[in-house]
Enzyme design. Structure first.
Site, mmCIF file in Angstrom:
data_model
loop_
_atom_site.group_PDB
_atom_site.id
_atom_site.type_symbol
_atom_site.label_atom_id
_atom_site.label_comp_id
_atom_site.label_asym_id
_atom_site.label_seq_id
_atom_site.Cartn_x
_atom_site.Cartn_y
_atom_site.Cartn_z
ATOM 1 C CG ASN A 1 1.185 -10.343 -21.866
ATOM 2 O OD1 ASN A 1 0.682 -9.649 -20.997
ATOM 3 N ND2 ASN A 1 0.975 -11.641 -21.963
ATOM 4 C CB SER B 1 -1.106 -9.253 -26.094
ATOM 5 O OG SER B 1 -0.988 -9.692 -24.745
ATOM 6 C CB THR C 1 -4.676 -7.078 -17.979
ATOM 7 O OG1 THR C 1 -3.761 -8.066 -18.473
ATOM 8 C CG2 THR C 1 -6.012 -7.240 -18.664
ATOM 9 C CB THR D 1 42.234 11.564 2.724
ATOM 10 O OG1 THR D 1 43.350 11.711 3.608
ATOM 11 C CG2 THR D 1 42.625 12.087 1.346
ATOM 12 C CB SER E 1 16.343 27.420 13.542
ATOM 13 O OG SER E 1 15.892 27.126 14.842
ATOM 14 C CB SER E 2 10.835 27.290 14.488
ATOM 15 O OG SER E 2 11.167 26.201 15.339
#
Length: 474
Positions: free
Chosen positions: A144, A142, A103, A189, A320-321
């Site tokens: 709804n 409405s 609403t 697998t 990576s740092s």
């Protein structure tokens, strides 16, 4: 209405409130924005545009059936057109997650459209004698029937965009399947060596899964094309003119340039939200397929020296740092994360759809919040996966060949010729001694060199339908 230089006063059934004079929203929108501090964000743009299209179609329909003055209807239509082009979205101030079954959003739209229409007619915002949010903009409607219809429209638009990206991904995977069709690699697998497979076959399998996802989304679109417009409060159509009821959905299709149908049973369509669950399920299934594929891509590209290293993903950024030269599979990783989020959204959507009672489900806001973002995130993820990963994948052909040549898994092809147990004995000996299967077969005189080469031809092992007898007679 009373005004001062900076404020105007409006009232509703709760009481009177002052608002900034120039805002397009009204008192009911203001109360909702104060009540619901949940996400700190605003409604999805496609839902805003969709509700504007509904209000436009309703104004056109009400004018056609003589329920709305043409000048008022034209002003409402122009205001809605401005919204669908991206204007006035900042006037939609209610939180996407809200109580009241939508609403708050419906009234936010009614007030914004009414105030802009008032301006177009030469009046001042808040002078609802010219254009009233409830009596004019919301005529025959409405929350709804408006709110769930806006949700369906928005999701449909997003699904169409998602399908476009999935088609692109399918095409990219198909091209890679063709490019890699001659690359023989080891199949696995349960992460253990199995039998040879072509890299192209793996990528073709990915493309087939995406093709099924596209088909599922196409079916999901049909769930979103069935609207309960005209049902008003509970699906019985109270306060909706009979001619309006007949014309509203065709007019909405015309306004939106999308195909919609009116629900056969408006009561059912108002209270039951299983269509959203079905769409969410299709989106979740697609996310599962994408995530599984990205798991494979990360495994196949692992290394580059100490992993499988059978394919190369395009390097996109430093990994990576602290570790120089490290490059991570960031694109598959981000797709995995999007998939996790979509799966969580699906659970929320499922629970919210189940939690409705009697003639209405109050939890549509959380469903639309999660579903619109799920479809949108899926679209973005597929786009970045295609452009930033799939199209530039390359195969490490020599690495693939080496792993196949040194594998014990090729012993499976010998089973029809020498029996399961002898083949198992050779496999165990090859693993224990490090001697290749081919060398052991020759050393033990089990098969001639020529027969062995025919049977253990890797390409033949990846081609269904070739019998053991055919191998030895060609």
């Amino acid at each position: 209405m009373t005004t001062t230089q900076q404020f105007r006063s409006e009232h509703d059934s709760i009481g009177e409130r002052s608002l900034p004079r120039d805002v397009y929203y009204g008192v009911q929108s203001l109360r909702a924005s104060e009540n619901f501090h949940i996400t700190g964000l605003t409604m999805h743009p496609e839902i805003i545009n969709s509700i504007a299209e509904i209000k436009k179609a309703a104004a056109i329909t009400n004018a056609e059936v003589g329920l709305l003055d043409k000048n008022v209807a034209d002003a409402i239509v122009k205001a809605c057109d401005e919204i669908t082009t991206g204007n006035l979205h900042d006037a939609f101030i209610v939180d996407p997650i809200q109580g009241g079954a939508g609403t708050s959003l419906n009234m936010n739209a009614n007030e914004v459209i009414a105030n802009r229409a008032i301006e177009l007619l030469g009046g001042e915002k808040g002078n609802y004698t010219l254009v009233n949010p409830n009596d004019h903009v919301n005529c025959g409607q409405s929350t709804n029937d408006v709110f769930p219809s806006a949700g369906k429209m928005a999701v449909l638009k997003l699904l169409i965009k998602a399908q476009i990206q999935l088609e692109r991904l399918h095409d990219a995977l198909t091209k890679k399947a063709e490019e890699f069709d001659d690359v023989i690699k080891m199949g696995r697998t349960q992460l253990q060596d199995a039998v040879p497979i072509r890299l192209g076959q793996e990528f073709k399998a990915y493309s087939e899964a995406i093709r099924r996802d596209i088909s599922r989304l196409e079916r999901a679109e049909d769930e979103m094309r069935c609207l309960n417009m005209g049902g008003t409060a509970v699906g019985t159509g109270i306060n909706a003119d009979k001619m309006y009821l007949e014309r509203i959905v065709p007019n909405l299709s015309m306004v939106s340039n999308l195909r919609f149908v009116q629900a056969f049973n408006l009561v059912d369509a108002t209270q039951n939200l299983d269509g959203f669950v079905a769409v969410s399920g299709a989106v979740k299934t697609c996310a599962v397929n994408l995530s599984k594929m990205c798991n494979d891509l990360r495994l196949l590209s692992s290394g580059p020296r100490c992993g499988l290293g059978e394919i190369n993903l395009p390097p996109r950024q430093n990994g990576s740092s602290i570790m120089p030269g490290k490059v991570n599979p960031v694109i598959p990783e981000v797709v995995n994360q999007v998939a996790f989020n979509i799966m969580g959204n699906d659970l929320t959507i499922t629970m919210a759809a189940e939690a409705g009672q009697l003639e209405l489900n109050a939890f549509e806001p959380i469903i639309f919040w999660n579903l619109t973002h799920a479809v949108e995130f899926l679209t973005y993820a597929v786009n970045t996966l295609t452009d930033n990963c799939i199209v530039d994948i390359t195969a490490n052909r020599e690495r693939c060949k080496s792993l196949v040549d040194n594998s014990v898994g090729i012993i499976t092809a010998l089973t029809p010729h020498i029996g399961y147990q002898p083949a198992a004995d050779i496999a165990k000996e090859a693993i224990k001694t490090g001697t290749s299967v081919r060398d052991l077969i020759v050393q033990k005189g089990i098969l001639s060199q020529d027969d062995m080469e025919k049977i253990l031809d890797a390409y033949s092992m990846t081609t269904p339908g070739i019998s053991a007898k055919e191998l030895l007679t060609h």
